[in-house]
Structure formats: structure tokens, C-alpha cells
Design an enzyme around this catalytic site. Structure first.
Site, short mmCIF file in Angstrom:
data_model
loop_
_atom_site.label_atom_id
_atom_site.label_comp_id
_atom_site.label_asym_id
_atom_site.label_seq_id
_atom_site.Cartn_x
_atom_site.Cartn_y
_atom_site.Cartn_z
N ILE A 1 1.20 1.83 -0.83
CA ILE A 1 0.68 1.27 0.40
C ILE A 1 1.86 0.79 1.24
O ILE A 1 2.61 -0.10 0.81
CB ILE A 1 -0.27 0.09 0.11
CG1 ILE A 1 -1.41 0.55 -0.80
CG2 ILE A 1 -0.84 -0.48 1.41
CD1 ILE A 1 -2.24 -0.57 -1.36
N CYS B 1 -11.62 3.51 7.25
CA CYS B 1 -10.87 4.60 6.66
C CYS B 1 -11.90 5.68 6.33
O CYS B 1 -12.76 5.98 7.16
CB CYS B 1 -10.06 4.14 5.45
SG CYS B 1 -11.00 3.19 4.21
#
Length: 211
Positions: A122, A146
Site C-alpha cells: 500500500i 474502489c
């Protein structure tokens, strides 16, 4: 068989049912057909509001969800969105882009690759830049999404919760409610270690009480 208007219908025996009040004029199967037809007509006249997968309110002017499709557009219009914060690297679909254009909604895209454990990476700087957009009340109301509204969206919301001084237990509980069986230790570790020191100017419109 016509079910609307004043036409007589055939009874169960195949004969017209004559000489009865309106409520008793039709056979039982005909009454069912009439009820179904009228129900469909009512539904056709009403707009159905269908929220996207995993939709929820995060805070004042902030919402989260999975990827919206055309079935969700009427619902999204009801939110009077100014912005969408999109966390996938893929180009935004044409139908969704047209919806944003038609409704004056601005798109902010921060592409984070979808990886499976143990190869999750991430990008902290991307989350930090996305948070700056999220914290700017000029972009509200805003929808974060998302693909399924679980991992990437969950990490961004979790980092926002750190800014709101939520305890880690509450942050992880919220993350796990949306991720369910797909919850990742790596996501939770990222949220735990995320440094909020450069993002301390929290707008007063947010709920700042710790949990």
C-alpha cells in the site's frame, strides 16, 4: 385478457362473471392478475434508489462504497455529490464518466494496485495525497470507492479514523465489518503504522471525538 378498465373477465369456469359489484366481479385468478399488474404499474412510476455494494456514511459529507454501476446512479444523484475519490488504477468506465459529467461531479483518481497477501504494497504517499482531497470540505459531499469497498477504501477510511483519534480497536472493527472474511493483517498493520503527523489540520466539520 384485459385487466384494466371496466372490461368483464372470464371466470374460472370460462364464463363471464356478470351482475356483481366491482370488488366481486372477477374470478380469484383474475384478481391476482389485476393486483400484480397494478403493482408493476406503481413500480414503473417510482424511481428505485439502489445503493452501491458496501455503501455507508463515513462522516459529515463523506460516503464509501464498492464500484457503482448504472443501477446506482439515481441513488448517487440523491447524495448531491461534488466529488468521487476513486482508488483503482484502471480507467473510469465511460458510463460512469458520463454520469459524473452530466451531474457536475469531479473525479479524483489515486490508483492503488490490488495485490493479495503476502505481496500487499500500500503506497503510503498515495494514501496521504488521497486524504488531503478527503479532508478538503470544498470536495464534499464525496464518495470514496474502489472495486468492492473493502481493502483500499477500508485502509483510507482507517487512516482518516486515526486523524479522528479513534482507538485501533474501533478502527479495526470498522475495517473488518466491510472486509469480513477477506480482512487482511497487512491492511491493519498499515493503518496501525500510518503516520498522521503531517495531516493534523482536521476540519471542524468532522466528528473528532475518540472512540
Amino acid at each position: 385478457m384485459k385487466v384494466d378498465g371496466g372490461s368483464d373477465l372470464l371466470g374460472e369456469s370460462g364464463k363471464l362473471i356478470e351482475g356483481l359489484p366491482e370488488d366481486y366481479r372477477y374470478s380469484a385468478p383474475a384478481k391476482v392478475a389485476i393486483g400484480e399488474e397494478r403493482e408493476r404499474a406503481r413500480e414503473g412510476d417510482e424511481e428505485l434508489f439502489v445503493p452501491p455494494l458496501n455503501f455507508a456514511m463515513v462522516d459529515n459529507g463523506i460516503f464509501r462504497s464498492g464500484f457503482p454501476d448504472s443501477a446506482n446512479f439515481t441513488f448517487l444523484q440523491s447524495l448531491s455529490l461534488r466529488s468521487i475519490l476513486y482508488l483503482c488504477p484502471e480507467p473510469y468506465p465511460e458510463a460512469n464518466s458520463d454520469f459524473l459529467k452530466d451531474n457536475g461531479v469531479q473525479l479524483f483518481q489515486f490508483g492503488i494496485e490490488m495485490c493479495k497477501e503476502p505481496f500487499v504494497n500500500i503506497p503510503e504517499e498515495t494514501i496521504r495525497e488521497a486524504l488531503k482531497v478527503l479532508l478538503d470540505v470544498r470536495n464534499h459531499p464525496i464518495l470514496i470507492h474502489c472495486k468492492r469497498g473493502k481493502h483500499r477504501t477500508g485502509c483510507l477510511v482507517g487512516c482518516l479514523r486515526k486523524l479522528q483519534r479513534w482507538c485501533l480497536t474501533s478502527i479495526f472493527d470498522e475495517y473488518q465489518r466491510f472486509a469480513a472474511a477477506k480482512a487482511r493483517v497487512s491492511d491493519q498493520r498499515f493503518m496501525e503504522l500510518f503516520d498522521t503527523s503531517s495531516l493534523k489540520n482536521l476540519p471542524s466539520s468532522f466528528t473528532c471525538s475518540s472512540r
